[in-house]
Write an enzyme that holds these catalytic residues in place. Structure first.
Site, PDB file in Angstrom:
ATOM      1  N   ASP A  68      -6.984   1.246  54.991  1.00 16.40           N
ATOM      2  CA  ASP A  68      -7.192   2.006  53.692  1.00 16.40           C
ATOM      3  C   ASP A  68      -6.105   3.459  53.746  1.00 16.40           C
ATOM      4  O   ASP A  68      -5.576   3.815  54.183  1.00 16.40           O
ATOM      5  CB  ASP A  68      -8.443   3.201  53.721  1.00 16.40           C
ATOM      6  CG  ASP A  68      -8.515   3.399  52.281  1.00 16.40           C
ATOM      7  OD1 ASP A  68      -7.686   3.782  51.408  1.00 16.40           O
ATOM      8  OD2 ASP A  68      -9.500   4.592  52.180  1.00 16.40           O
ATOM      9  N   ASN A 114       0.209  -8.860  61.923  1.00 12.69           N
ATOM     10  CA  ASN A 114       0.696  -8.658  60.974  1.00 12.69           C
ATOM     11  C   ASN A 114       2.001  -7.648  60.805  1.00 12.69           C
ATOM     12  O   ASN A 114       2.079  -7.472  62.272  1.00 12.69           O
ATOM     13  CB  ASN A 114      -0.855  -7.521  59.839  1.00 12.69           C
ATOM     14  CG  ASN A 114       0.204  -5.908  60.714  1.00 12.69           C
ATOM     15  OD1 ASN A 114       1.066  -5.377  60.250  1.00 12.69           O
ATOM     16  ND2 ASN A 114      -1.036  -5.777  61.903  1.00 12.69           N
ATOM     17  N   ARG A 115       3.028  -7.862  59.994  1.00 18.05           N
ATOM     18  CA  ARG A 115       4.217  -7.682  59.991  1.00 18.05           C
ATOM     19  C   ARG A 115       4.515  -6.738  58.731  1.00 18.05           C
ATOM     20  O   ARG A 115       5.441  -6.909  57.603  1.00 18.05           O
ATOM     21  CB  ARG A 115       5.359  -8.462  60.032  1.00 18.05           C
ATOM     22  CG  ARG A 115       5.176 -10.213  58.801  1.00 18.05           C
ATOM     23  CD  ARG A 115       6.776 -10.525  59.450  1.00 18.05           C
ATOM     24  NE  ARG A 115       6.330 -11.634  58.452  1.00 18.05           N
ATOM     25  CZ  ARG A 115       5.995 -13.084  59.822  1.00 18.05           C
ATOM     26  NH1 ARG A 115       4.943 -13.324  60.640  1.00 18.05           N
ATOM     27  NH2 ARG A 115       6.485 -14.169  58.462  1.00 18.05           N
ATOM     28  N   PHE A 118       4.308  -1.757  57.136  1.00 16.04           N
ATOM     29  CA  PHE A 118       4.226   0.776  56.172  1.00 16.04           C
ATOM     30  C   PHE A 118       4.134   0.571  54.375  1.00 16.04           C
ATOM     31  O   PHE A 118       5.085   0.960  54.447  1.00 16.04           O
ATOM     32  CB  PHE A 118       5.095   1.212  56.587  1.00 16.04           C
ATOM     33  CG  PHE A 118       4.423   2.048  58.311  1.00 16.04           C
ATOM     34  CD1 PHE A 118       3.440   1.449  58.845  1.00 16.04           C
ATOM     35  CD2 PHE A 118       5.763   2.640  59.024  1.00 16.04           C
ATOM     36  CE1 PHE A 118       3.601   1.306  59.914  1.00 16.04           C
ATOM     37  CE2 PHE A 118       5.389   3.349  59.951  1.00 16.04           C
ATOM     38  CZ  PHE A 118       4.327   2.873  60.605  1.00 16.04           C
ATOM     39  N   ASN A 145      -2.819   9.119  59.320  1.00 15.17           N
ATOM     40  CA  ASN A 145      -1.812   8.305  60.064  1.00 15.17           C
ATOM     41  C   ASN A 145      -0.827   8.632  59.744  1.00 15.17           C
ATOM     42  O   ASN A 145      -0.542   8.503  58.872  1.00 15.17           O
ATOM     43  CB  ASN A 145      -2.827   7.417  60.758  1.00 15.17           C
ATOM     44  CG  ASN A 145      -1.348   5.955  61.301  1.00 15.17           C
ATOM     45  OD1 ASN A 145      -0.330   6.416  60.931  1.00 15.17           O
ATOM     46  ND2 ASN A 145      -1.732   5.540  62.312  1.00 15.17           N
ATOM     47  N   ASN A 178       1.724   8.212  64.315  1.00 11.79           N
ATOM     48  CA  ASN A 178       2.498   6.640  65.088  1.00 11.79           C
ATOM     49  C   ASN A 178       3.685   7.200  65.106  1.00 11.79           C
ATOM     50  O   ASN A 178       5.120   6.134  64.326  1.00 11.79           O
ATOM     51  CB  ASN A 178       1.738   6.190  63.508  1.00 11.79           C
ATOM     52  CG  ASN A 178       1.871   3.900  64.234  1.00 11.79           C
ATOM     53  OD1 ASN A 178       1.904   4.003  65.095  1.00 11.79           O
ATOM     54  ND2 ASN A 178       2.141   3.656  62.351  1.00 11.79           N
ATOM     55  N   SER A 181       3.256   1.447  65.626  1.00 11.44           N
ATOM     56  CA  SER A 181       4.354   0.116  65.045  1.00 11.44           C
ATOM     57  C   SER A 181       5.071  -0.731  65.656  1.00 11.44           C
ATOM     58  O   SER A 181       6.049  -0.067  65.580  1.00 11.44           O
ATOM     59  CB  SER A 181       3.829   0.003  63.896  1.00 11.44           C
ATOM     60  OG  SER A 181       4.426  -0.572  62.792  1.00 11.44           O
ATOM     61  N   ASN A 183       6.693  -3.148  63.357  1.00 12.66           N
ATOM     62  CA  ASN A 183       6.883  -3.659  62.430  1.00 12.66           C
ATOM     63  C   ASN A 183       8.180  -2.592  61.496  1.00 12.66           C
ATOM     64  O   ASN A 183       8.293  -3.185  60.658  1.00 12.66           O
ATOM     65  CB  ASN A 183       6.030  -3.882  61.110  1.00 12.66           C
ATOM     66  CG  ASN A 183       4.705  -5.262  62.333  1.00 12.66           C
ATOM     67  OD1 ASN A 183       5.311  -5.808  62.803  1.00 12.66           O
ATOM     68  ND2 ASN A 183       3.552  -4.954  62.210  1.00 12.66           N
ATOM     69  N   THR A 184       8.270  -1.695  62.173  1.00 14.38           N
ATOM     70  CA  THR A 184       9.255  -0.905  61.538  1.00 14.38           C
ATOM     71  C   THR A 184      10.152  -0.831  62.979  1.00 14.38           C
ATOM     72  O   THR A 184      10.229  -0.224  64.063  1.00 14.38           O
ATOM     73  CB  THR A 184       8.602   0.368  60.833  1.00 14.38           C
ATOM     74  OG1 THR A 184       7.622   0.459  60.122  1.00 14.38           O
ATOM     75  CG2 THR A 184       9.920   1.626  60.834  1.00 14.38           C
ATOM     76  N   LYS A 218      -0.289   7.774  68.870  1.00 10.75           N
ATOM     77  CA  LYS A 218      -0.552   6.533  68.847  1.00 10.75           C
ATOM     78  C   LYS A 218      -0.330   5.829  69.583  1.00 10.75           C
ATOM     79  O   LYS A 218       1.420   5.164  68.761  1.00 10.75           O
ATOM     80  CB  LYS A 218      -0.797   5.830  67.072  1.00 10.75           C
ATOM     81  CG  LYS A 218      -2.028   4.589  67.069  1.00 10.75           C
ATOM     82  CD  LYS A 218      -2.142   4.625  66.619  1.00 10.75           C
ATOM     83  CE  LYS A 218      -2.524   2.575  65.952  1.00 10.75           C
ATOM     84  NZ  LYS A 218      -3.536   2.532  65.272  1.00 10.75           N
ATOM     85  N   ASN A 247      -2.182   0.394  69.170  1.00  7.79           N
ATOM     86  CA  ASN A 247      -1.788  -0.157  68.482  1.00  7.79           C
ATOM     87  C   ASN A 247      -1.806  -2.127  68.580  1.00  7.79           C
ATOM     88  O   ASN A 247      -2.616  -1.947  69.927  1.00  7.79           O
ATOM     89  CB  ASN A 247      -0.417   0.481  67.630  1.00  7.79           C
ATOM     90  CG  ASN A 247      -0.529  -0.444  66.184  1.00  7.79           C
ATOM     91  OD1 ASN A 247      -0.340  -1.152  66.052  1.00  7.79           O
ATOM     92  ND2 ASN A 247       0.397   1.266  65.961  1.00  7.79           N
ATOM     93  N   GLY A 296     -10.226  -4.371  69.657  1.00  5.58           N
ATOM     94  CA  GLY A 296     -10.819  -5.881  70.105  1.00  5.58           C
ATOM     95  C   GLY A 296     -12.063  -5.609  70.007  1.00  5.58           C
ATOM     96  O   GLY A 296     -13.100  -6.285  70.509  1.00  5.58           O
ATOM     97  N   TYR A 317     -10.603  -2.988  63.476  1.00  8.16           N
ATOM     98  CA  TYR A 317      -9.719  -3.062  62.013  1.00  8.16           C
ATOM     99  C   TYR A 317     -10.189  -4.597  61.713  1.00  8.16           C
ATOM    100  O   TYR A 317     -11.162  -4.797  61.288  1.00  8.16           O
ATOM    101  CB  TYR A 317      -8.465  -2.770  62.146  1.00  8.16           C
ATOM    102  CG  TYR A 317      -8.045  -2.986  61.128  1.00  8.16           C
ATOM    103  CD1 TYR A 317      -8.522  -4.373  60.134  1.00  8.16           C
ATOM    104  CD2 TYR A 317      -7.594  -2.399  60.185  1.00  8.16           C
ATOM    105  CE1 TYR A 317      -7.938  -4.379  58.865  1.00  8.16           C
ATOM    106  CE2 TYR A 317      -5.892  -3.583  58.909  1.00  8.16           C
ATOM    107  CZ  TYR A 317      -6.773  -4.047  58.319  1.00  8.16           C
ATOM    108  OH  TYR A 317      -6.114  -4.166  57.436  1.00  8.16           O
TER     109      TYR A 317
END
Ligand SMILES: Cc1cc2nc3c(=O)[nH]c(=O)nc-3n(C[C@H](O)[C@H](O)[C@H](O)COP(=O)(O)O)c2cc1C
Length: 357
Positions: A68, A114-115, A118, A145, A178, A181, A183-184, A218, A247, A296, A317
């Site tokens: 979310d 996932n990629r 954000f 976050n 965070n 991640s 992906n950034t 995180k 993460n 997990g 998640y």
């Protein structure tokens, strides 16, 4: 109450959702949840109650960040029975994230890759939603976050976190920074003692009104012991209030997965790696730094094992995608049973019992 019991979800809802592209299914489920009227939530078993940073949690199970991102379904997370929800990652300015497709299911592994990068409506869109929820009050604790915008130059990243603090900290029970991640580009470089000092110094400068919520960091599961140790030491020295471990992972073969998709892997294959990283931080900090264990968790056994490794709270998640919204009620019941069976009077008593310090 169990909202959509597991067998009904797996037999009916999941096949429908899984026939759609993963991100489309996510938005469909999320918008349905955001429209759900608030449901009465049964009292949690007393063994699950816990207290951290002066905050009461009716149970230790939280929603992990990413589900979310724009805080649109807070009421639903409470109705599902979560003890807390971590909303975000929120960025200062709105941004679209990476090109689609960018979320992939690996059903044979009960995993996701996932990629997203954000995608965020930005802090000004999220703030009024949180203000409204704050006015109404929640039993569930709310964590926010924070992450920087992708186009923020490296020398301004600390200022992005400071801006998020200034705008949103008064609306949060606690904050998660965070820096993990995958992906950034460049974000994970902030997981170093020097960068951490810079980041937390910038946030110290921010005035957050009458109250400064606890701030947690995180981290990624892909840090080796030495680096994770240095980060844990720095977190203690800087009086960071806790760590969220962990993460998504960039590992594939080492966690038994082959996939051509790029991005962060979550779900069952991450479980043992996450648990190992939780234990590593717990040992290094001698149990003095609260840990939120994530990675997990698919059932109560997984959750309790993360707690025994050293986590005071847990989050999930991917488990919700595979097991459905009834998972939280089922997990709480089973977790209380497991604690009784193993002779623990409360969840807090079990924390770190499997990790030698
Ligand atoms: C689709 C997706 C999006 C995510 N987005 C975020 C995010 O925005 N910020 C963040 O800190 N973690 C994000 N995560 C990571 C989760 O919060 C969690 O750390 C990770 O998925 C491991 O938990 P799980 O195995 O229970 O999913 C995301 C995970 C997934 C699957």
């Amino acid at each position: 109450m169990s909202l959509i019991p597991g067998p009904l979800y797996r037999g009916l809802f999941r096949p429908i959702l899984f026939s759609l592209d993963a991100e489309t299914a996510h938005h469909l489920a999320l918008s349905m949840l955001s429209m759900m009227p608030p449901l009465p939530v049964a009292d949690d078993p007393p063994e699950l109650r816990c207290s951290l940073w002066g905050l009461e949690f009716s149970n230790p199970i939280g929603l992990a960040a990413g589900m979310d991102k724009d805080a649109i379904a807070i009421g639903a997370w409470q109705s599902l029975g979560f003890g807390f929800a971590e909303l975000g990652t929120i960025t200062p300015r709105p941004q679209p994230g990476n090109p689609k497709p960018r979320v992939f299911r690996l059903p044979e592994h009960r995993a996701l890759i996932n990629r997203l990068g954000f995608p965020s409506e930005g802090m000004e869109a999220v703030a009024p939603r949180l203000e409204k929820v704050r006015r109404a009050g929640t039993r569930m604790r709310i964590a926010l976050n924070f992450g920087p915008n992708t186009d923020t130059p490296v020398e301004k990243v600390a200022a992005d976190y400071a801006a998020l603090m200034a705008r949103l900290a008064p609306l949060a029970d606690f904050i998660v920074i965070n820096v993990s991640s995958p992906n950034t580009p460049g974000l994970r470089n902030w997981q170093s003692p020097d960068r951490m000092r810079e980041l937390f110094a910038a946030m110290e400068q921010v005035s957050t009104g009458s109250r400064r919520p606890p701030i947690l960091l995180k981290v990624a599961p892909d840090l080796d012991d030495a680096t994770l140790g240095a980060i844990s030491d720095t977190a203690m020295a800087l009086h960071v209030d806790g760590m969220v471990v962990c993460n998504t992972t960039l590992k594939r073969g080492e966690v038994g997965v082959t996939s051509a998709h790029e991005g962060g892997l979550s779900g069952h294959p991450l479980r043992d790696l996450a648990r190992d990283r939780i234990a590593s931080v717990y040992r290094r900090t001698q149990g003095r730094l609260p840990i939120i264990g994530v990675g997990g968790i698919m059932n109560a056994d997984d959750a309790l094992a993360h707690v025994k490794a050293g986590a005071s709270l847990v989050e999930l998640y991917t488990g919700l995608i595979y097991e459905g919204p009834g998972l939280i009620a089922a997990m709480k019941k089973e977790l209380a049973n497991l604690l009784r069976r193993e002779g623990f009077r409360s969840i807090s008593e079990a924390v770190g019992t499997a990790t030698k310090v």
